[in-house]
Motif scaffolding. Structure first.
Motif, PDB file in Angstrom:
ATOM      1  N   ASP A   1       0.849  -1.185   0.000  1.00 38.62           N
ATOM      2  CA  ASP A   1       0.000   0.000   0.000  1.00 38.62           C
ATOM      3  C   ASP A   1       0.887   1.238   0.000  1.00 38.62           C
ATOM      4  O   ASP A   1       2.061   1.177   0.375  1.00 38.62           O
ATOM      5  N   TYR A   2       0.320   2.354  -0.411  1.00 39.75           N
ATOM      6  CA  TYR A   2       1.071   3.605  -0.491  1.00 39.75           C
ATOM      7  C   TYR A   2       0.351   4.663   0.326  1.00 39.75           C
ATOM      8  O   TYR A   2      -0.868   4.791   0.258  1.00 39.75           O
ATOM      9  N   PHE A   3       1.143   5.426   1.108  1.00 40.47           N
ATOM     10  CA  PHE A   3       0.572   6.423   2.007  1.00 40.47           C
ATOM     11  C   PHE A   3       1.245   7.771   1.780  1.00 40.47           C
ATOM     12  O   PHE A   3       2.472   7.868   1.771  1.00 40.47           O
ATOM     13  N   CYS A   4       0.433   8.807   1.602  1.00 41.60           N
ATOM     14  CA  CYS A   4       0.946  10.167   1.437  1.00 41.60           C
ATOM     15  C   CYS A   4       0.933  10.850   2.795  1.00 41.60           C
ATOM     16  O   CYS A   4      -0.122  10.969   3.425  1.00 41.60           O
ATOM     17  N   GLN A   5       2.082  11.303   3.239  1.00 43.07           N
ATOM     18  CA  GLN A   5       2.187  11.969   4.536  1.00 43.07           C
ATOM     19  C   GLN A   5       1.845  13.455   4.441  1.00 43.07           C
ATOM     20  O   GLN A   5       1.955  14.182   5.418  1.00 43.07           O
ATOM     21  N   ASN A   6       1.417  13.894   3.274  1.00 42.78           N
ATOM     22  CA  ASN A   6       1.098  15.308   3.073  1.00 42.78           C
ATOM     23  C   ASN A   6      -0.410  15.557   3.016  1.00 42.78           C
ATOM     24  O   ASN A   6      -0.877  16.470   2.355  1.00 42.78           O
ATOM     25  N   GLY A   7      -1.167  14.698   3.688  1.00 41.59           N
ATOM     26  CA  GLY A   7      -2.596  14.927   3.825  1.00 41.59           C
ATOM     27  C   GLY A   7      -3.498  14.214   2.836  1.00 41.59           C
ATOM     28  O   GLY A   7      -4.710  14.379   2.883  1.00 41.59           O
ATOM     29  N   HIS A   8      -2.943  13.393   1.944  1.00 41.87           N
ATOM     30  CA  HIS A   8      -3.779  12.713   0.971  1.00 41.87           C
ATOM     31  C   HIS A   8      -4.086  11.269   1.367  1.00 41.87           C
ATOM     32  O   HIS A   8      -4.812  10.582   0.652  1.00 41.87           O
ATOM     33  N   GLY A   9      -3.520  10.796   2.477  1.00 40.71           N
ATOM     34  CA  GLY A   9      -3.843   9.474   3.015  1.00 40.71           C
ATOM     35  C   GLY A   9      -3.387   8.321   2.146  1.00 40.71           C
ATOM     36  O   GLY A   9      -2.394   8.408   1.433  1.00 40.71           O
ATOM     37  N   LEU A  10      -4.137   7.210   2.212  1.00 45.04           N
ATOM     38  CA  LEU A  10      -3.805   6.030   1.415  1.00 45.04           C
ATOM     39  C   LEU A  10      -4.084   6.297  -0.055  1.00 45.04           C
ATOM     40  O   LEU A  10      -5.105   6.868  -0.419  1.00 45.04           O
ATOM     41  N   ILE A  11      -3.151   5.886  -0.900  1.00 44.18           N
ATOM     42  CA  ILE A  11      -3.263   6.078  -2.342  1.00 44.18           C
ATOM     43  C   ILE A  11      -3.321   4.704  -2.995  1.00 44.18           C
ATOM     44  O   ILE A  11      -2.480   3.847  -2.729  1.00 44.18           O
ATOM     45  N   SER A  12      -4.311   4.495  -3.836  1.00 43.70           N
ATOM     46  CA  SER A  12      -4.456   3.241  -4.567  1.00 43.70           C
ATOM     47  C   SER A  12      -3.260   3.027  -5.497  1.00 43.70           C
ATOM     48  O   SER A  12      -2.763   3.973  -6.107  1.00 43.70           O
ATOM     49  N   LYS A  13      -2.831   1.781  -5.604  1.00 43.85           N
ATOM     50  CA  LYS A  13      -1.702   1.458  -6.491  1.00 43.85           C
ATOM     51  C   LYS A  13      -1.985   1.902  -7.924  1.00 43.85           C
ATOM     52  O   LYS A  13      -1.080   2.281  -8.650  1.00 43.85           O
ATOM     53  N   LYS A  14      -3.240   1.879  -8.321  1.00 47.54           N
ATOM     54  CA  LYS A  14      -3.618   2.295  -9.678  1.00 47.54           C
ATOM     55  C   LYS A  14      -3.402   3.786  -9.903  1.00 47.54           C
ATOM     56  O   LYS A  14      -3.236   4.226 -11.030  1.00 47.54           O
ATOM     57  N   ARG A  15      -3.407   4.588  -8.834  1.00 43.48           N
ATOM     58  CA  ARG A  15      -3.247   6.034  -8.958  1.00 43.48           C
ATOM     59  C   ARG A  15      -1.808   6.506  -8.761  1.00 43.48           C
ATOM     60  O   ARG A  15      -1.492   7.649  -9.064  1.00 43.48           O
ATOM     61  N   VAL A  16      -0.942   5.657  -8.240  1.00 44.56           N
ATOM     62  CA  VAL A  16       0.433   6.047  -7.940  1.00 44.56           C
ATOM     63  C   VAL A  16       1.182   6.402  -9.222  1.00 44.56           C
ATOM     64  O   VAL A  16       1.073   5.717 -10.232  1.00 44.56           O
TER      65      VAL A  16
END
Length: 73
Positions: free
Chosen positions: A51-66
């Motif tokens: 999983d991918y997590f943005c520490q700048n306020g966008h939270g968990l990011i789907s692998k499809k959107r990375v």
């Protein structure tokens, strides 16, 4: 997902450690970036899932959107 070489713009070939440009003969690592703020994402690995997590306020990011960006080794 098609990632292009930052030098010659040809598609990169994925490898175990990142990506390789056969035209330039260069190896790159792929850095996961947030599609909203374009800053590096934290990679969370658990139970075989990534999983991918943005520490700048966008939270968990789907692998499809990375956005995967090639960075020189």
């Amino acid at each position: 997902m098609e990632v292009k070489c930052p030098v010659c713009e040809t598609p990169l070939q994925q490898t175990d450690s990142g990506a390789r440009c056969e035209t330039c003969q260069q190896d790159f690592r792929l850095e996961a970036r947030c599609p909203d703020c374009h800053k590096p994402l934290e990679v969370l690995k658990a139970c075989g899932a990534v999983d991918y997590f943005c520490q700048n306020g966008h939270g968990l990011i789907s692998k499809k959107r990375v956005d995967f960006v090639p960075v020189a080794n």
